[in-house]
Design a protein around this motif. Structure first.
Motif, PDB file in Angstrom:
ATOM      1  N   LEU A 143       0.832  -1.207   0.000  1.00  0.00           N
ATOM      2  CA  LEU A 143       0.000   0.000   0.000  1.00  0.00           C
ATOM      3  C   LEU A 143       0.866   1.255   0.000  1.00  0.00           C
ATOM      4  N   ASP A 144       1.904   1.252   0.818  1.00  0.00           N
ATOM      5  CA  ASP A 144       2.806   2.410   0.864  1.00  0.00           C
ATOM      6  C   ASP A 144       3.447   2.643  -0.507  1.00  0.00           C
ATOM      7  N   TYR A 145       3.861   1.567  -1.143  1.00  0.00           N
ATOM      8  CA  TYR A 145       4.501   1.684  -2.458  1.00  0.00           C
ATOM      9  C   TYR A 145       3.540   2.277  -3.487  1.00  0.00           C
ATOM     10  N   ARG A 146       2.313   1.755  -3.513  1.00  0.00           N
ATOM     11  CA  ARG A 146       1.336   2.249  -4.486  1.00  0.00           C
ATOM     12  C   ARG A 146       1.010   3.721  -4.243  1.00  0.00           C
ATOM     13  N   LEU A 147       0.882   4.090  -2.976  1.00  0.00           N
ATOM     14  CA  LEU A 147       0.566   5.473  -2.650  1.00  0.00           C
ATOM     15  C   LEU A 147       1.736   6.404  -2.978  1.00  0.00           C
ATOM     16  N   GLN A 148       2.949   5.933  -2.726  1.00  0.00           N
ATOM     17  CA  GLN A 148       4.128   6.741  -3.065  1.00  0.00           C
ATOM     18  C   GLN A 148       4.227   6.966  -4.562  1.00  0.00           C
ATOM     19  N   ARG A 149       3.896   5.943  -5.342  1.00  0.00           N
ATOM     20  CA  ARG A 149       3.923   6.099  -6.797  1.00  0.00           C
ATOM     21  C   ARG A 149       2.883   7.114  -7.259  1.00  0.00           C
TER      22      ARG A 149
END
Length: 209
Positions: A143-149
């Motif tokens: 989730l963190d990765y997707r939001l950072q992208r």
């Protein structure tokens, strides 16, 4: 996972045919495979199989590239199609493997291969891999990765919301995506700046049948 696997294969060493749909007839599947390997399939089944075997052998022997057939959602394959795969992957008596077949599917695929009628094909399977459900830490990192992208650096899902999402998704990536997406939509509709457990609970009503 399949996309990463196929992208890792050298285009000079491998010729890849990927089929995302496995619910059509056996003949249609064989024709799709033929097109995937650069052929215009003939009409009769026997002719298509002969044409395809010639193409696979030419790729492997003359062009020195390994044909790779990747079948997604393979748990939905018609039972008779495994017989066709066995024919396609059986060449000369010297034991050469001119075609590499990758079957990807839900756990039902393993059960299908265990059926007595598929024993001969199952014995030819060299490697079996199972993807384990994601852990809480893996889901949080995803989730963190997707939001950072997407340009978000601050935490968006509250801890209790994350816990509810983890429990609901059961470690299944597709469910993680669906529940999180609907929770984000609800947060937007209600003007909320973070995702609460109430929003995740409401999202589940949209996801579950």
């Amino acid at each position: 996972v399949l996309r990463v696997f196929m992208d890792s294969l050298s285009r000079t060493a491998y010729t890849v045919c990927y089929l995302p749909h496995s619910t059509c007839s056996v003949l249609d599947l064989v024709r799709q495979i033929s097109r995937g390997f650069g052929l215009e399939p003939r009409y009769r089944r026997a002719d298509v199989l002969s044409q395809l075997k010639e193409r696979l052998e030419k790729l492997a022997v003359q062009q020195k590239t390994q044909p790779v057939l990747v079948l997604d959602d393979a748990h939905l394959l018609p039972g008779r199609f495994l017989d066709e795969l066995q024919i396609l992957s059986s060449f000369e008596v010297d034991g050469r493997d001119e075609l590499t077949v990758v079957l990807a599917g839900q756990p039902q695929l393993r059960a299908n291969l265990a059926l007595a009628v598929n024993e001969s094909f199952s014995q030819r399977v060299v490697l079996r891999l199972d993807l384990e459900p994601w852990t809480r830490e893996e889901i949080a990192g995803y989730l963190d990765y997707r939001l950072q992208r997407a340009g978000r650096t601050a935490k968006l899902f509250k801890q209790d919301a994350l816990n509810a999402l983890v429990k609901a998704a059961r470690g299944i990536p597709r469910l993680v995506d669906r529940v999180a997406e609907h929770a984000l939509i609800l947060a937007y509709e209600q003007g909320q700046k973070t995702v609460s457990v109430e929003l995740v609970t409401a999202a589940l009503e949209r996801v579950e049948p």
